[in-house]
Scaffold this motif. Structure first.
Motif, short mmCIF file in Angstrom:
data_model
loop_
_atom_site.label_atom_id
_atom_site.label_comp_id
_atom_site.label_asym_id
_atom_site.label_seq_id
_atom_site.Cartn_x
_atom_site.Cartn_y
_atom_site.Cartn_z
N GLN A 1 42.94 44.55 31.77
CA GLN A 1 43.96 45.50 31.34
C GLN A 1 45.20 45.36 32.23
O GLN A 1 46.32 45.37 31.72
N TYR A 2 45.00 45.19 33.51
CA TYR A 2 46.13 45.01 34.43
C TYR A 2 46.88 43.71 34.11
O TYR A 2 48.10 43.68 34.03
N TRP A 3 46.13 42.63 33.92
CA TRP A 3 46.77 41.35 33.62
C TRP A 3 47.51 41.38 32.28
O TRP A 3 48.59 40.84 32.15
N ILE B 1 47.13 52.70 35.49
CA ILE B 1 45.77 52.25 35.18
C ILE B 1 44.75 53.18 35.82
O ILE B 1 43.75 53.55 35.20
N SER B 2 45.02 53.60 37.06
CA SER B 2 44.07 54.48 37.75
C SER B 2 43.96 55.83 37.05
O SER B 2 42.89 56.45 37.04
N GLN B 3 45.04 56.30 36.44
CA GLN B 3 44.98 57.55 35.70
C GLN B 3 44.10 57.41 34.45
O GLN B 3 43.36 58.32 34.10
N ASP B 4 44.15 56.25 33.81
CA ASP B 4 43.29 56.01 32.64
C ASP B 4 41.82 55.97 33.03
O ASP B 4 40.96 56.41 32.28
N TRP B 5 41.52 55.39 34.19
CA TRP B 5 40.14 55.17 34.59
C TRP B 5 39.59 56.27 35.47
O TRP B 5 38.41 56.27 35.79
N GLY B 6 40.42 57.20 35.93
CA GLY B 6 39.96 58.31 36.73
C GLY B 6 39.62 57.94 38.16
O GLY B 6 38.69 58.48 38.75
N ILE B 7 40.37 56.98 38.71
CA ILE B 7 40.16 56.55 40.10
C ILE B 7 41.51 56.59 40.81
O ILE B 7 42.54 56.81 40.18
N THR C 1 42.16 52.19 44.80
CA THR C 1 40.86 51.68 44.33
C THR C 1 41.07 50.68 43.21
O THR C 1 40.42 49.62 43.18
N ALA C 2 41.97 50.97 42.29
CA ALA C 2 42.27 50.03 41.19
C ALA C 2 42.80 48.72 41.76
O ALA C 2 42.41 47.64 41.32
N SER C 3 43.66 48.82 42.76
CA SER C 3 44.20 47.62 43.39
C SER C 3 43.11 46.78 44.04
O SER C 3 43.07 45.55 43.89
N ARG C 4 42.19 47.44 44.76
CA ARG C 4 41.09 46.71 45.41
C ARG C 4 40.18 46.06 44.38
O ARG C 4 39.70 44.94 44.58
N ILE C 5 39.92 46.76 43.27
CA ILE C 5 39.06 46.19 42.24
C ILE C 5 39.69 44.93 41.66
O ILE C 5 39.03 43.90 41.52
N VAL C 6 40.98 45.00 41.31
CA VAL C 6 41.66 43.83 40.74
C VAL C 6 41.64 42.67 41.72
O VAL C 6 41.32 41.54 41.35
N LYS C 7 41.93 42.94 42.98
CA LYS C 7 41.94 41.88 43.99
C LYS C 7 40.56 41.26 44.15
O LYS C 7 40.41 40.04 44.23
N LYS C 8 39.52 42.11 44.18
CA LYS C 8 38.15 41.62 44.34
C LYS C 8 37.73 40.76 43.14
O LYS C 8 37.18 39.66 43.33
#
Length: 147
Positions: free
Chosen positions: A94-96, A105-111, A115-122
């Protein structure tokens, strides 16, 4: 849109929404699960089952909607079985695809947005290390452009 709902989409709509085919998505899930096999650490904050996240605190009866802790059977399951890998990959796609800010994005996912940034990077690092997903080099692009 969460994993179960996304998988039920027809191939053309899935690719339109996430910019990859369902087959590629399944390969991504396998690679992320393989990379995490046997890894320890704190659980990901993106352990939201489909449809379970609802904003709370904004109206009466909100405590009933507060997220419940995971059952013990889910806590002992490997990360790939908990459904975090597909959800994290969907978040990354979704980010890409949409290139929205991490805040949106974090508002959509409730995080939280960090955290969204770390997830994408990981997820990006895992997919790069797998060597199954890559963009063509500039040399390859120039070579194809001449043909």
């Amino acid at each position: 849109m969460r994993y179960k709902k996304a998988i039920q989409l027809p191939q053309s709509q899935f690719k339109r929404l996430y910019a990859v085919s369902k087959d590629t998505f399944q390969v991504m899930i396998r690679e992320v699960a393989k990379a995490r096999l046997g890894k320890k650490g704190s659980p990901c904050k993106l352990l939201i089952p489909d449809g379970a996240y609802k904003p709370y605190g904004a109206f009466e009866g909100a405590n009933e909607l507060a997220p419940q802790p995971l059952p013990n059977s889910m806590r002992s399951a490997p990360l790939c079985e908990r459904g975090t890998a597909p959800h994290q990959i969907l978040l990354t796609l979704q980010y890409w695809r949409e290139y929205r800010t991490f805040f949106h994005i974090s508002q959509d996912w409730g995080i939280h947005d960090s955290t969204a940034s770390r997830i994408v990077k990981k997820i990006e690092n895992i997919l790069i290390k797998s060597e199954k997903f890559r963009l063509p080099s500039q040399r390859e692009l120039k070579k194809n452009k001449r043909l």
